[in-house]
Design an enzyme around this catalytic site. Sequence first.
Site, PDB file in Angstrom:
ATOM      1  N   GLU A  70       1.153  -1.236   0.027  1.00 15.38           N
ATOM      2  CA  GLU A  70      -0.111   0.122   0.336  1.00 15.38           C
ATOM      3  C   GLU A  70       1.255   0.933   0.118  1.00 15.38           C
ATOM      4  OE1 GLU A  70      -3.408   2.559   0.652  1.00 15.38           O
ATOM      5  OE2 GLU A  70      -2.943   0.718  -0.247  1.00 15.38           O
ATOM      6  N   HIS A  73       2.808   1.645  -3.390  1.00 16.68           N
ATOM      7  CA  HIS A  73       1.390   2.758  -4.372  1.00 16.68           C
ATOM      8  C   HIS A  73       1.326   3.975  -4.179  1.00 16.68           C
ATOM      9  CE1 HIS A  73      -2.609   3.301  -5.137  1.00 16.68           C
ATOM     10  NE2 HIS A  73      -2.139   3.544  -6.796  1.00 16.68           N
ATOM     11  N   HIS A 136     -11.694   5.527  -8.034  1.00 14.24           N
ATOM     12  CA  HIS A 136     -10.455   5.464  -8.373  1.00 14.24           C
ATOM     13  C   HIS A 136      -8.782   4.989  -9.405  1.00 14.24           C
ATOM     14  CE1 HIS A 136      -6.683   6.944  -5.952  1.00 14.24           C
ATOM     15  NE2 HIS A 136      -6.052   5.359  -6.237  1.00 14.24           N
ATOM     16  N   HIS A 244     -18.987  -8.387 -17.361  1.00 14.15           N
ATOM     17  CA  HIS A 244     -18.186  -8.172 -17.676  1.00 14.15           C
ATOM     18  C   HIS A 244     -17.377  -8.820 -19.285  1.00 14.15           C
ATOM     19  CE1 HIS A 244     -13.744  -6.695 -17.403  1.00 14.15           C
ATOM     20  NE2 HIS A 244     -13.710  -7.250 -17.364  1.00 14.15           N
ATOM     21  N   HIS A 305      -3.073  -7.400 -16.630  1.00 16.94           N
ATOM     22  CA  HIS A 305      -4.944  -7.281 -17.564  1.00 16.94           C
ATOM     23  C   HIS A 305      -5.210  -5.908 -17.692  1.00 16.94           C
ATOM     24  CE1 HIS A 305      -8.289  -8.751 -19.239  1.00 16.94           C
ATOM     25  NE2 HIS A 305      -9.229  -7.814 -18.369  1.00 16.94           N
TER      26      HIS A 305
END
Length: 327
Positions: A70, A73, A136, A244, A305
């Site tokens: 975290e 990032h 986000h 999806h 992806h």
Amino acid sequence: MKKLVLASIFLALVVIVLGAYTRLTDAGLGCPDWPGCYGTLLVPQTEELVERANQAFPERPVEAEKAWNEMIHRYFAAGLGFLILVIFLSALVKRLRGKNVPIKLPFVIFCLVCFQGALGMWTVTLNLLPVVVMGHLLGGFTVLSCLFLLYLRLTPYRIPGGDSQIRKLAKFSLIGILILVWQIALGGWTSANYASVSCVELPICQGDWFSQMDISGAFSVPEAENYEFGVHSPEEKVTMHVMHRIGAIITFLYLCWFAIAVYKKSSSGLMKRLAVTMTLVLGLQIILGVSNVVYSLPLVVATMHNAVAACLLLVMIMMSYTMYRKY
């Protein structure tokens, strides 16, 4: 300024990949506070600091690996924000000195990255609320896209000899971008609700999946104190996953048609190369999506992806920009 923008584009890609990695390793709440981690700028490491952190946040004891995922990032995101601030100030100074450089787009990007920072904070403070998590993700893609658009505006290039026929397909490029963004949003919603492995069979979902679908429930936000690992029912998660997949089929068919149309009608080598590139990136994205299902969401594949989706969006933006560019 152009080199700064290029560096920001690469950094934005890194931030998107790190964000996906953070989410996929279930580290979105690796640090339960913001912007620090357990009240410090670094992850608590000594026994004393860990004990103090565990006392301050007894509901979420320190897990060093998740906390570092975290915080790394956040560090890269902060670096991106700083670069974007420098770009905006640089553009402002150049404009005040009478130079003809874009100023509105750098200002928009600066506002976007500030809002993106707020979304990052809300992701933690609202305990992974799916709407915020998906926002986000989309915010990261938007910042990347705007930076790439700024780079194109700073790059003086023309289509050799002109290409009037290709302009007729320009509106279809915008439709393709909208379809792709919608598909990215569906993927973000599926991931934010931990529904990526709700269907483990191809080409259909397991069992009588059609009768289990609950579209209204799948796109609702139930009230909960914590949204980690998802709060929707299995049927709603199946619906997210299936939607999806349907979106992937629609996106694939439309973009394939668009690439073929561009390749056939374009007299420009640039547009033909872009059409081929887009097709190859699209094919890679489909392979990665199928692999996510077949191999139950491998970390590397799932992270790629996200990265390839960003690359596909950039290719589409370049195609659309080239079509609408005056020559």
